[in-house]
Design an enzyme around this catalytic site. Structure first.
Site, mmCIF file in Angstrom:
data_model
loop_
_atom_site.group_PDB
_atom_site.id
_atom_site.type_symbol
_atom_site.label_atom_id
_atom_site.label_comp_id
_atom_site.label_asym_id
_atom_site.label_seq_id
_atom_site.Cartn_x
_atom_site.Cartn_y
_atom_site.Cartn_z
ATOM 1 C CE1 TYR A 97 11.746 69.834 -76.554
ATOM 2 C CE2 TYR A 97 11.478 72.131 -77.295
ATOM 3 C CZ TYR A 97 12.770 70.954 -76.843
ATOM 4 O OH TYR A 97 13.687 70.338 -76.639
ATOM 5 C CG ASP A 107 17.179 56.891 -75.954
ATOM 6 O OD1 ASP A 107 15.454 56.439 -76.975
ATOM 7 O OD2 ASP A 107 18.197 57.766 -76.216
ATOM 8 C CE1 TYR A 144 14.961 49.941 -56.901
ATOM 9 C CE2 TYR A 144 15.650 48.178 -59.069
ATOM 10 C CZ TYR A 144 15.888 48.779 -57.980
ATOM 11 O OH TYR A 144 16.613 47.760 -57.176
ATOM 12 N N GLY A 149 20.133 59.439 -78.034
ATOM 13 C CA GLY A 149 20.437 61.110 -78.707
ATOM 14 C C GLY A 149 21.393 61.759 -79.231
ATOM 15 C CG PHE A 150 22.364 65.486 -81.490
ATOM 16 C CD1 PHE A 150 23.682 65.273 -81.783
ATOM 17 C CD2 PHE A 150 22.727 66.537 -81.113
ATOM 18 C CE1 PHE A 150 24.455 66.467 -82.220
ATOM 19 C CE2 PHE A 150 22.737 67.717 -80.969
ATOM 20 C CZ PHE A 150 24.072 67.991 -81.526
ATOM 21 N N GLY A 153 11.366 62.397 -58.243
ATOM 22 C CA GLY A 153 11.353 61.172 -56.933
ATOM 23 C C GLY A 153 12.114 59.840 -57.392
ATOM 24 C CB THR A 203 23.280 72.355 -79.894
ATOM 25 O OG1 THR A 203 23.163 73.146 -78.744
ATOM 26 C CG2 THR A 203 24.271 71.077 -79.550
ATOM 27 N NE ARG A 250 16.231 70.308 -83.418
ATOM 28 C CZ ARG A 250 15.852 71.726 -83.117
ATOM 29 N NH1 ARG A 250 16.387 72.603 -83.604
ATOM 30 N NH2 ARG A 250 15.401 71.490 -81.926
HETATM 31 N N1 UDP Z 1 14.100 75.725 -91.668
HETATM 32 C C1 UDP Z 1 14.531 75.600 -92.675
HETATM 33 N N2 UDP Z 1 14.341 74.650 -93.386
HETATM 34 C C2 UDP Z 1 14.424 73.496 -93.430
HETATM 35 C C3 UDP Z 1 14.359 73.118 -91.886
HETATM 36 C C4 UDP Z 1 14.094 74.403 -91.244
HETATM 37 O O1 UDP Z 1 14.612 76.899 -93.577
HETATM 38 O O2 UDP Z 1 14.527 72.648 -94.493
HETATM 39 C C5 UDP Z 1 14.301 77.115 -90.782
HETATM 40 C C6 UDP Z 1 12.690 76.945 -89.511
HETATM 41 O O3 UDP Z 1 11.502 77.177 -90.691
HETATM 42 C C7 UDP Z 1 13.896 77.845 -88.726
HETATM 43 C C8 UDP Z 1 14.914 77.383 -88.817
HETATM 44 O O4 UDP Z 1 15.506 76.890 -90.129
HETATM 45 O O5 UDP Z 1 13.358 79.108 -88.896
HETATM 46 C C9 UDP Z 1 15.575 76.112 -87.698
HETATM 47 O O6 UDP Z 1 14.923 75.124 -87.569
HETATM 48 P P1 UDP Z 1 15.043 73.567 -87.101
HETATM 49 O O7 UDP Z 1 13.661 72.809 -86.880
HETATM 50 O O8 UDP Z 1 16.411 73.433 -86.370
HETATM 51 O O9 UDP Z 1 14.954 74.685 -85.262
HETATM 52 P P2 UDP Z 1 14.535 75.397 -84.811
HETATM 53 O O10 UDP Z 1 15.119 76.331 -83.859
HETATM 54 O O11 UDP Z 1 13.043 76.337 -85.233
HETATM 55 O O12 UDP Z 1 13.910 74.848 -83.586
#
Ligand code: UDP
Length: 329
Positions: free
Chosen positions: A148, A34, A65, A13-14, A105, A178, A189
């Site tokens: 989550y 992963d 394991y 992942g990232f 564990g 991040t 994101r």
């Molecule tokens: N957001 C947005 N446009 C997008 C994607 C996200 O305005 O296309 C907003 C989202 O509603 C949040 C913020 O950007 O307020 C950060 O969203 P992200 O999903 O990156 O992470 P979060 O901090 O919410 O887990």
């Protein structure tokens, strides 16, 4: 001298892949794990040729394991974006709960020190800003983010229980937003969304009125903080993030400027339970780890934009996850 051995889950992942790079650089033997539902082997492909790197394709929600000794475990396996939680809610819960239990564990069995990746999401939609570690949070357990947030809260609880009850050496990092190279372009994101939209010539979608805030940390700064925390002797949670807070609307404007796109910001509905404000109080990290972020947003965004620009054109197409539909729940 024999190399220290570290298991990194979520290694493709990232964040996991950047941690692999760091531990390889420090001459550790890195055991990467992963199951590749949200990770991408491309992120660690350059490491496979090394003799001190190995990779297991495994889901840590099932018994783990590892042959031989282990000195450290870093548990970074988890979906980590609101879109992922909606698509794979059960796996999100399982990797944070069952996965953490399995790894604790394993850590006990190997007498290894375990660091878990927690999150600012444990604070939910916070009523105090910035958020210090002492704040207990404002989380909706049954909302879309609950799978989550609650998995991560449980993860902290069980990790602390192993620490106090079994005397296991544990570390808890609470990671704030991040960014950097290797973020998935289609993970929903805000940063990959905005940069992807700019590169495709689409308008940038701001959710709500864009007045909600976030504080973005460049990945190298985060990795440095995690590295220092692992080797500290502090078992309580520590915030690692960049306190430079910005509204999402301002952030969109910065991306427009950076990319030189002719597109504009368009407003969309605000997702349910989207936190209105988020900013880490990093007093503890400063005092305990002598850590603070070094890379400002202008520098970090430039590096990240250059990375996304360098990807092949096909990567810009907003594809579905490879195997969400077939993955065994
Ligand atoms: N957001 C947005 N446009 C997008 C994607 C996200 O305005 O296309 C907003 C989202 O509603 C949040 C913020 O950007 O307020 C950060 O969203 P992200 O999903 O990156 O992470 P979060 O901090 O919410 O887990």
């Amino acid at each position: 001298m024999e190399r220290k051995r570290v298991l990194i889950t979520g290694a493709a992942g990232f964040l996991g892949s950047h941690l692999c790079d760091r531990f390889i650089k420090e001459d550790f033997h890195v055991i990467a794990m992963d199951n590749l539902i949200t990770g991408d082997l491309q992120n660690i492909a350059h490491l496979f040729k090394l003799e001190n790197f190995e990779f297991y394709n495994h889901d840590v929600s099932k018994f783990v394991y590892i042959p031989g000794k282990l000195d450290y475990i870093l548990h970074f396996a988890s979906p980590a974006s609101p879109i992922d939680y909606l698509k794979i809610p059960i796996q999100t819960l399982k990797v944070g709960s069952l996965g953490t239990h399995n790894l604790l564990g394993l850590a006990r069995n190997k007498n290894a020190r375990m660091l878990i990746a927690s999150t600012s999401e444990v604070y939910g939609d916070p009523s105090v800003n910035p958020q210090p570690e002492e704040y207990w949070g404002n989380v909706n357990p049954v909302g879309p983010r609950g799978v989550y947030d609650e998995a991560k809260r449980f993860q902290e609880a069980i990790t602390m229980a192993y620490h106090t009850f079994h005397g296991l050496e544990t570390r808890i990092v609470r990671i704030f937003n991040t960014y950097g190279p290797r973020m998935r372009l289609n993970d929903g994101r805000v940063l990959p969304a905005f940069i992807g939209q700019a590169l495709r010539g689409e308008d940038l979608t701001v959710f709500g009125d864009g007045s909600q805030t976030r504080s973005f940390c460049y990945v190298d700064d985060l990795v440095e903080g995690i590295y220092r925390l692992l080797f500290s002797d502090y078992a309580q949670p520590v915030n690692i993030g960049n306190p430079d807070e910005i509204t999402i609307k301002q952030f969109g404007e910065e991306i427009i400027k950076l990319t030189g796109t002719n597109q504009k910001l368009v407003l969309k509905d605000l997702p349910v339970d989207d936190p209105k404000q988020r900013r880490p109080d990093i007093t503890k990290a400063r005092a305990l780890l002598n850590w603070e972020p070094k890379i400002n947003r202008a520098e970090g965004l430039k590096i990240t934009y250059d990375y996304f620009r360098s990807l092949p054109k096909e990567a810009l197409i907003n594809t579905e996850h490879k195997d969400f539909k077939t993955y065994n729940k």
